[in-house]
Design an enzyme around this catalytic site. Structure first.
Site, PDB file in Angstrom:
ATOM      1  N   TYR A   1      -3.847  15.625   0.695  1.00 12.40           N
ATOM      2  CA  TYR A   1      -3.506  14.236   1.543  1.00 12.40           C
ATOM      3  C   TYR A   1      -2.023  14.344   1.895  1.00 12.40           C
ATOM      4  CZ  TYR A   1      -3.313   9.408   2.950  1.00 12.40           C
ATOM      5  OH  TYR A   1      -3.157   8.193   3.549  1.00 12.40           O
TER       6      TYR A   1
ATOM      7  N   LYS B   1      -0.616  14.708   5.887  1.00 11.95           N
ATOM      8  CA  LYS B   1       0.365  13.421   6.308  1.00 11.95           C
ATOM      9  C   LYS B   1       1.703  14.077   6.796  1.00 11.95           C
ATOM     10  CE  LYS B   1      -2.615  10.081   6.596  1.00 11.95           C
ATOM     11  NZ  LYS B   1      -3.105   9.693   7.636  1.00 11.95           N
TER      12      LYS B   1
END
Ligand code: NAD
Length: 254
Positions: A149, A153
């Site tokens: 994650y 990002k």
């Protein structure tokens, strides 16, 4: 002036709140999501991305004034999908819809990043994403799922900064910016915020200068500004809206 805005991830959370604000202001919103949307598309797949582009052209033949690439997920058990949606789905959304944005007199685009982008992680995954090699990136994510994650990002944040000033974007009049939320109370974070040990972990990974978490509507207000015509000078910025996590973790960063 009423605008036509396409929003991915609009079935829930931050993007749903943004769609509601835009509609309340008189804009036409084309929602895209895996469920409950004008365009049903799975942005983790090439087929779903193609469906989104085809349907967007059909629903907005005169073009789009703004695009919000907000669909995303944070699932430890779905590392490949996390990278596929958060990085490759977002890039496919923005690049694929660029021709429709070019039809607008004052086009705007925003991608939702995250404060997680500043966490340490797997640089190989980030660089493989930026190289555009989806098959290799998904293989890395599957083999080493720990930080996918934050990595997804960080990759999309770097893509934003590398891309926004280019001839195809700012050079063609499209202002592209990013928003990096901290912890926002949505369906994505609800399962984590119910577990005391996860709340403790979030406290450590996301130190904050203010109490509590954000609500989706607060992030939506900032997104509406960036999607709107009021902004004509901000380009390529990643704006953290994170209770101070960025300044606590990186006080020397300007
Ligand atoms: P959410 O779960 O409420 O909304 C995410 C939306 O994305 C959902 O409607 C979901 O169906 C959609 N989506 C997921 N996978 C998809 C797919 N394969 N194809 C199409 N749509 C898909 O979460 P949210 O918190 O509102 O998240 C919105 C964005 O904000 C995400 O990009 C997320 O990473 C980012 N973000 C959230 C937080 C937070 O604390 N909630 C913090 C930083 C960044």
């Amino acid at each position: 002036m009423a605008r036509t805005i396409l929003i991915t991830g609009a079935a829930s959370g931050i993007c749903k709140a943004t769609a509601e604000l835009c509609r309340a202001a008189g804009d036409t919103v084309i929602s895209v999501d895996i469920r409950d949307a004008d365009i049903i598309a799975d942005l983790s797949t090439g087929e779903g991305r193609a469906t989104m582009l085809r349907e967007a052209e059909r629903l907005a033949p005169n073009g789009l004034d703004a695009v919000l690439a907000g669909a995303g997920l944070s699932r430890a058990d779905m590392p490949r999908e996390t990278v596929a949606v958060n990085y490759f789905g977002a890039v496919a959304t923005l690049e694929g819809l660029r021709p429709l944005l070019l039809k607008s007199a004052r086009p705007r685009a925003v991608v939702i990043c995250s404060t997680a982008a500043i966490l340490p992680g797997n640089d190989l995954l980030v660089e493989t994403c930026l190289a555009g090699d989806e098959a290799a990136a998904l293989a890395i994510a599957g083999d080493a799922p720990r930080s996918v994650y934050p990595d997804s990002k960080r990759a999309i944040s770097k893509w934003l900064r590398r891309t926004a000033g280019s001839r195809e974007w700012a050079g063609s009049g499209i202002l592209l910016n990013g928003v990096g939320p901290g912890v926002v109370e949505t369906a994505m974070t609800a399962p984590m915020l119910k577990q005391p040990e996860m709340v403790e972990m979030i406290k450590k990974s996301n130190p904050m200068a203010v109490e509590g978490y954000a609500q989706p509507e607060e992030i939506a207000e900032l997104l509406v500004f960036l999607l709107g015509f009021t902004n004509h000078y901000m380009v390529g910025q990643l704006i953290f809206i994170d209770g101070g996590t960025d300044i606590i973790m990186r006080p020397e960063q300007v």
